[in-house]
Design a protein around this motif. Structure first.
Motif, mmCIF file in Angstrom:
data_model
loop_
_atom_site.group_PDB
_atom_site.id
_atom_site.type_symbol
_atom_site.label_atom_id
_atom_site.label_comp_id
_atom_site.label_asym_id
_atom_site.label_seq_id
_atom_site.Cartn_x
_atom_site.Cartn_y
_atom_site.Cartn_z
ATOM 1 N N LEU A 10 -5.546 -55.998 -3.630
ATOM 2 C CA LEU A 10 -5.341 -56.428 -5.007
ATOM 3 C C LEU A 10 -5.862 -55.378 -5.987
ATOM 4 O O LEU A 10 -5.201 -55.050 -6.983
ATOM 5 N N SER A 11 -7.033 -54.862 -5.708
ATOM 6 C CA SER A 11 -7.632 -53.850 -6.576
ATOM 7 C C SER A 11 -6.752 -52.609 -6.642
ATOM 8 O O SER A 11 -6.520 -52.046 -7.725
ATOM 9 N N ILE A 14 -3.456 -53.383 -8.674
ATOM 10 C CA ILE A 14 -3.664 -53.461 -10.119
ATOM 11 C C ILE A 14 -4.005 -52.090 -10.685
ATOM 12 O O ILE A 14 -3.526 -51.710 -11.763
ATOM 13 N N THR A 15 -4.816 -51.318 -9.979
ATOM 14 C CA THR A 15 -5.151 -49.968 -10.427
ATOM 15 C C THR A 15 -3.902 -49.121 -10.573
ATOM 16 O O THR A 15 -3.706 -48.428 -11.589
ATOM 17 N N GLU A 16 -3.024 -49.173 -9.579
ATOM 18 C CA GLU A 16 -1.792 -48.380 -9.624
ATOM 19 C C GLU A 16 -0.877 -48.828 -10.758
ATOM 20 O O GLU A 16 -0.252 -47.997 -11.431
ATOM 21 N N VAL A 43 -12.184 -62.066 -11.177
ATOM 22 C CA VAL A 43 -13.520 -61.571 -11.525
ATOM 23 C C VAL A 43 -13.951 -60.480 -10.551
ATOM 24 O O VAL A 43 -14.450 -59.420 -10.965
ATOM 25 N N GLU A 44 -13.733 -60.706 -9.265
ATOM 26 C CA GLU A 44 -14.174 -59.737 -8.260
ATOM 27 C C GLU A 44 -13.345 -58.462 -8.309
ATOM 28 O O GLU A 44 -13.864 -57.363 -8.106
ATOM 29 N N VAL A 45 -12.049 -58.600 -8.598
ATOM 30 C CA VAL A 45 -11.216 -57.401 -8.725
ATOM 31 C C VAL A 45 -11.664 -56.584 -9.931
ATOM 32 O O VAL A 45 -11.793 -55.358 -9.859
ATOM 33 N N PRO A 50 -12.113 -49.181 -11.059
ATOM 34 C CA PRO A 50 -12.827 -48.216 -11.906
ATOM 35 C C PRO A 50 -12.877 -48.659 -13.362
ATOM 36 O O PRO A 50 -11.936 -49.264 -13.877
ATOM 37 N N ALA A 51 -13.972 -48.330 -14.026
ATOM 38 C CA ALA A 51 -14.162 -48.756 -15.417
ATOM 39 C C ALA A 51 -13.076 -48.213 -16.333
ATOM 40 O O ALA A 51 -12.650 -48.879 -17.276
#
Length: 259
Positions: A10-11, A14-16, A43-45, A50-51
């Motif tokens: 998931l992370s 979403i980052t991509e 919340v966890e993702v 990255p900020a």
């Protein structure tokens, strides 16, 4: 319950999507994750990506376009993302229309902080966001849009302490945010004040300082302009050659107003 084995995928997804500029698809991915795994998954993702990715995603939303990420971003993750917000601004916009940039930043900050009726989350958001050097600059930018009102609030806080009501001679929207910040993080409030008014080193100095009623008259003390503060925040954006400054790097300037 969140299936932790799904979080890395998931992370990455979403980052991509965010880096590709597909904020709408990223937001839908957040919504799908919330439907399938619950809000805790979002919340966890948000705590794991990255900020700078969080900043890029949230920069596409403001008080008028609420994001699920806006509602659920963890305070620490949000505070870290603020370090990268200035990287999303065009140089010519800062130069030609700094007030517009500041208003956009205010819409974001206000949207995140006041998206919740939970006072503990609100305090946590403000406390984490103002506990960094860049956070102090962010709030100074907002306060620079209404310096006279901020100075009035500072005086009221010194007199009334925790009994401050938020009633001032102005109904500027920045006033409630300023009071919330002072109540959430006294040190963060002071640091933001001294970013805007660098001549002062103690809150008590503000009591005797006054703005002239003539808008064309220069103040008798140094005040950083909105444009200057925007460029100041731009210089604080972390790069690949620098690491993010640690929260609380500056010494405390608090005066115990809420003790």
């Amino acid at each position: 319950m969140v299936n932790n084995s799904n979080l890395p995928a998931l992370s990455q997804q979403i980052t991509e999507l965010v880096l590709a500029g597909s904020l709408g698809h990223a937001e839908q991915a957040f919504a799908d994750a919330a439907d399938i795994y619950g809000d805790l998954a979002v919340v966890e993702v948000l705590a794991s990506i990255p900020a700078q990715v969080t900043a890029l995603h949230l920069a596409g939303f403001d008080g008028g376009k609420m994001s699920l990420a806006t509602l659920l971003v963890p305070p620490k993750a949000w505070a870290a993302s603020l370090a990268f917000f200035a990287a999303t601004w065009a140089d010519d916009l800062i130069e030609d229309d700094p007030e517009r940039v500041a208003e956009s930043l205010f819409a974001h900050i206000h949207g995140v902080v006041f998206s919740t009726d939970d006072p503990e989350r609100r305090r946590a958001l403000l406390s984490e966001a103002s506990a960094t050097d860049w956070g102090a600059t962010v709030f100074a930018i907002l306060f620079s849009m209404a310096p006279k009102e901020i100075m009035e609030v500072a005086g009221e806080i010194l007199i009334k302490g925790p009994y401050i009501t938020g009633q001032t001679s102005s109904d500027n929207d920045v006033v409630p945010l300023a009071i919330e910040l002072a109540q959430a993080n006294e040190d963060g409030w002071d640091r933001a004040l001294f970013e805007l008014f660098p001549d002062f080193r103690h809150s008590g100095d503000l009591v005797d300082a006054e703005f002239s009623d003539d808008p064309d008259e220069e103040p008798q003390f140094l005040q950083r302009t909105t444009k200057e503060l925007l460029y100041r925040l731009r210089k604080q954006v972390p790069t690949s050659r620098s690491s993010m400054a640690k929260p609380g790097a500056r010494r405390s300037l608090g005066t115990g107003i809420f003790n």
